[in-house]
Design an enzyme around this catalytic site. Sequence first.
Site, mmCIF file in Angstrom:
data_model
loop_
_atom_site.group_PDB
_atom_site.id
_atom_site.type_symbol
_atom_site.label_atom_id
_atom_site.label_comp_id
_atom_site.label_asym_id
_atom_site.label_seq_id
_atom_site.Cartn_x
_atom_site.Cartn_y
_atom_site.Cartn_z
ATOM 1 N N LYS A 108 -33.548 22.900 36.079
ATOM 2 C CA LYS A 108 -33.445 24.325 36.371
ATOM 3 C C LYS A 108 -34.807 24.864 36.805
ATOM 4 O O LYS A 108 -35.829 24.235 36.473
ATOM 5 C CB LYS A 108 -32.947 25.058 35.133
ATOM 6 C CG LYS A 108 -33.921 24.929 33.966
ATOM 7 C CD LYS A 108 -33.303 25.334 32.673
ATOM 8 C CE LYS A 108 -34.243 25.030 31.529
ATOM 9 N NZ LYS A 108 -34.687 23.624 31.458
ATOM 10 N N TYR A 191 -35.233 31.042 31.571
ATOM 11 C CA TYR A 191 -34.890 30.873 30.163
ATOM 12 C C TYR A 191 -34.427 32.197 29.554
ATOM 13 O O TYR A 191 -33.455 32.240 28.794
ATOM 14 C CB TYR A 191 -36.094 30.359 29.374
ATOM 15 C CG TYR A 191 -36.453 28.922 29.643
ATOM 16 C CD1 TYR A 191 -35.914 27.894 28.874
ATOM 17 C CD2 TYR A 191 -37.329 28.587 30.661
ATOM 18 C CE1 TYR A 191 -36.248 26.573 29.109
ATOM 19 C CE2 TYR A 191 -37.667 27.260 30.904
ATOM 20 C CZ TYR A 191 -37.124 26.254 30.136
ATOM 21 O OH TYR A 191 -37.450 24.945 30.387
#
Length: 374
Positions: A108, A191
Amino acid sequence: MAKTASNEGRKIRYAVVGVGNIAQVAVLPAFAHAGENSELVALVSGDPEKLAAVGERYGVAERGGYDELEDILRRARVDAVYIALPNTHHREFTERAAAAGVHVLCEKPMAMTEEDCEAMIRATKDRGVKLMIAYRLHFEEANLSAIEIARSGKLGAVRAFTSFFTQVVRPGDIRTRSEVGGGALFDLGVYCVNAARYLFREEPVEALALSQRLDERRAKDVDETTSAILRFPSGAIAQFTVSQGISSVSWFQIAGTEGDLRVEPAFDYTSEITHYLTIGGKTEKKTFKKRDHFAPELVYFSRCILEDKEPEPSGLEGLADVRVMRTIQSAAASGRVEAIAPFEKEQRPDLGQSMKKPPVDAPEPVNAPSPSEQ
């Protein structure tokens, strides 16, 4: 492929594409704890010195440069790749792996644009291979337990999320440059956005943001620091600050009508994580031991391949975060509240995905220094 007697005990054969810091200190060591169904069989990198040293360290003979990817996948009979490349290369290597009939586990953020994310989803779907985005916290007990607390009613109606995730990035690191997808928002903000989404279990509808760059050594042409506010359909609000020019901090806090929960260091994979749960003025502390965050990703993805199941952190999960971060960028540029288009997302992580693997001892990386000065 459906699970049959023929693949009982079978191990998914992985090639790790990109042998930078995260691969060397976390992904590659994790194979030692994922041996039940996963094995490392190939390495791909543009650095011959890395390939030689790391290949010898792990006993991997099949290795080569990026232009050799397809040949390496074929020679090593690779089932799946773990893509640990700079963000701007995720689409290209996902498409190349998919074209070769190989499943994709991609770091990611999934990509830098919604268009790239959608292309990655199409490429894997068209070739009948699976795509999972490497959200390691979707398998980590402390974060998954926070979801359960938020859903339990202990905090009452959960209405607020606040987070701070920062580090002082080493000058010259790839995170300082836009051509490889750098910047605090895409490196660290993913995040915070993901946590808010899985804690509230809904998708944000508006964003307001401010970005700044104070030190060009740590943000040549990207955001050094970004602060954002997200509004969710329920009325819940998420706010966070991420930076690659502020001393290392990592925590989030959720608050409801009856109490709050603070998780610290919420996003770290190198230390214990602690819950501070406060209800009725009384605070309880619970510490979750340091664990390997990367082996569970490998084991879970291999299970999905062997049992022909759709991964929970799928391409849609990656797309969901990228679309929010792109709107945050737009809001920071305009100085206005920006609407986020509606998005349907049914699968969410839960405590059933928790997987405990012992911590790893990170080896000294080869030509891959830590991104942080601290």
